[in-house]
Design an enzyme around this catalytic site. Structure first.
Site: not given
Ligand code: HPA
Ligand code: ZN
Length: 323
Positions: A13, A192
Site C-alpha cells: 500500500h 488475514e
Molecule cells: N490491510 C488491510 N488494509 C490495508 C492495509 C493492510 O495491511 N494497509 C492499508 N490498508
Molecule cells: Zn494489504
C-alpha cells in the site's frame, strides 16, 4: 545470499510505505501534529484499528502531486536497492480525496515518481486501484468506476483493502464486476484477519486471480486444495501477519505448508515501516524459517512475475531477468 536474489513485490500500500521520517517531514511542511501515531522514529499502534489510524494519519499528509511523486520514487528506489525488479502498489482514490487531491492528480503524481524510479534504477511498477472495504460498497464501487475508466496506463488492476471483517464480500461483487469488465486484474484482501471462509467467499463472489494474504486458508484443507487446483496466487506478507499477531512466529506461519500443498505463493511487505519490514526482510524471514536457497527464493519471484498485472512484453523482459 538474500541481497543477490531478484525480487518482486505484488502487495504494498503506497501510503503504508511512507517512512516515519518522511511523514514527519510532511507534518513540518503542513504544520500538522503526528504525535497520535508516531513516537520517535517509529509508528505507534497496537491493533488493526490503531494501525488504520496511523495509516490514515500518514496518508493525510500527502497533499500534492509532488508529495506523491516523491513518495513513490523513494519507496521504489528503496526496494530497487534491495534488488527488486518489479512492484505493484495499491493506490487509493479515497485517501487522495480525503487529502484534497483529485484521483487524476494523485495518479499523475504517483506515475511521475514511478517514472523517475524506473529511470534511476530500472524498476518496473504498476498501480492497483483499491476500494476501502470499511467505507462501504458504494465507495468501493466508486473506486472501481474510477479504475474502470482507465485513467492511467500504469493502472492495471483493482482490489479491495481495509477491514476484512466489514460487511459480506457479496456486497462488493458489483464493484469487482465493473473492474473485471474493464479488463483489470483482480485481487482482494481476505484470510488475514478473517478466517478461511473469507477466502472461500472471495473466490465464489469475486473470482480473483490473486488474493491478498489468504494465509488463513490453512484452516481448511479442502480450501487449500481448491486454491492449488485453481492456481490462485497468494500475496503472502509474513511480516504483516506477525505484526498483527495472526501467527505468533514463523515456525507456525503457513507459507511453507501452503507452498508444499501446491498453492502458488509470493512474498510482499504490505505496509513495510509499520510492520518493521521491507521486501528483502520478507525474503529473509522465509529463508531463515525454511532454509530456502537462492533458486527457491527466485522461484517465488518468478511466481509473482507470472501473476503480475502487466502487459506480456514487459512480463517476458522481467522473466528474462530471472533466467
Ligand atoms: N490491510 C488491510 N488494509 C490495508 C492495509 C493492510 O495491511 N494497509 C492499508 N490498508
Ligand atoms: Zn494489504
Amino acid at each position: 545470499m538474500i541481497a543477490d536474489v531478484k525480487k518482486a513485490e505484488l502487495h504494498c500500500h503506497i501510503e503504508g510505505a511512507a517512512s516515519p521520517e518522511l511523514v514527519k517531514a510532511q507534518a513540518v511542511k503542513y504544520g500538522a501534529d503526528v504525535s497520535s501515531f508516531i513516537a520517535g522514529d517509529g509508528y505507534v499502534w497496537s491493533d488493526f484499528t490503531e494501525f488504520l489510524h496511523a495509516y490514515d494519519g500518514a496518508a493525510a499528509l500527502f497533499r500534492s502531486e509532488e508529495d506523491y511523486a516523491a513518495l513513490a520514487q523513494s519507496y521504489l528506489e528503496g526496494i530497487a536497492a534491495e534488488n527488486a525488479i518489479y512492484a505493484e502498489i495499491f493506490v487509493s482514490p479515497d485517501h487522495a480525496l480525503a487529502a484534497g487531491l483529485s484521483p487524476e492528480t494523485y495518479f499523475n503524481g504517483l506515475a511521475s515518481g514511478i517514472g523517475a524510479a524506473r529511470a534511476s534504477s530500472g524498476i518496473e511498477c504498476r498501480m492497483i486501484v483499491v476500494g476501502i472495504r470499511h467505507l462501504g460498497a458504494e465507495k468501493v464501487e466508486a473506486a472501481a468506476r474510477i479504475a474502470a475508466d482507465r485513467p492511467h496506463p500504469l493502472i492495471t488492476g483493482f482490489g479491495m483493502a481495509g477491514e476484512e471483517r466489514f460487511g459480506r464480500v457479496s456486497d462488493f461483487a458489483r464493484a469487482f464486476d465493473i473492474a473485471r469488465d474493464a479488463g483489470l486484474g483482480i485481487t482482494i484482501h481476505a484470510g488475514e484477519l478473517d478466517g478461511a471462509d473469507s477466502v472461500r467467499n472471495a473466490l465464489d463472489h469475486v473470482r480473483p486471480s490473486r488474493i491478498g494474504h489468504g494465509v488463513r486458508a490453512i484452516e481448511d484443507p479442502d480450501l487449500v486444495q481448491r486454491l492449488a487446483e485453481e492456481g490462485v496466487v497468494l500475496e503472502v506478507c509474513p511480516g504483516s501477519n506477525l505484526a498483527l499477531q495472526v501467527f505468533p512466529d514463523m515456525a507456525t506461519h503457513p507459507f511453507d505448508r501452503l507452498h508444499r500443498a501446491g498453492v502458488k505463493v509470493t512474498l510482499s511487505s504490505d505496509d513495510p515501516p509499520h510492520f518493521h519490514s521491507s521486501i528483502a526482510h520478507e525474503y529473509k524471514l522465509a529463508a531463515d524459517a525454511w532454509g530456502y536457497d537462492a533458486a527457491k527464493l527466485t522461484g517465488f519471484t518468478r511466481t509473482a512475475i507470472e501473476a503480475a498485472f502487466v502487459d506480456e512484453p514487459t512480463r517476458a523482459i522481467l522473466l528474462g531477468q530471472l533466467a
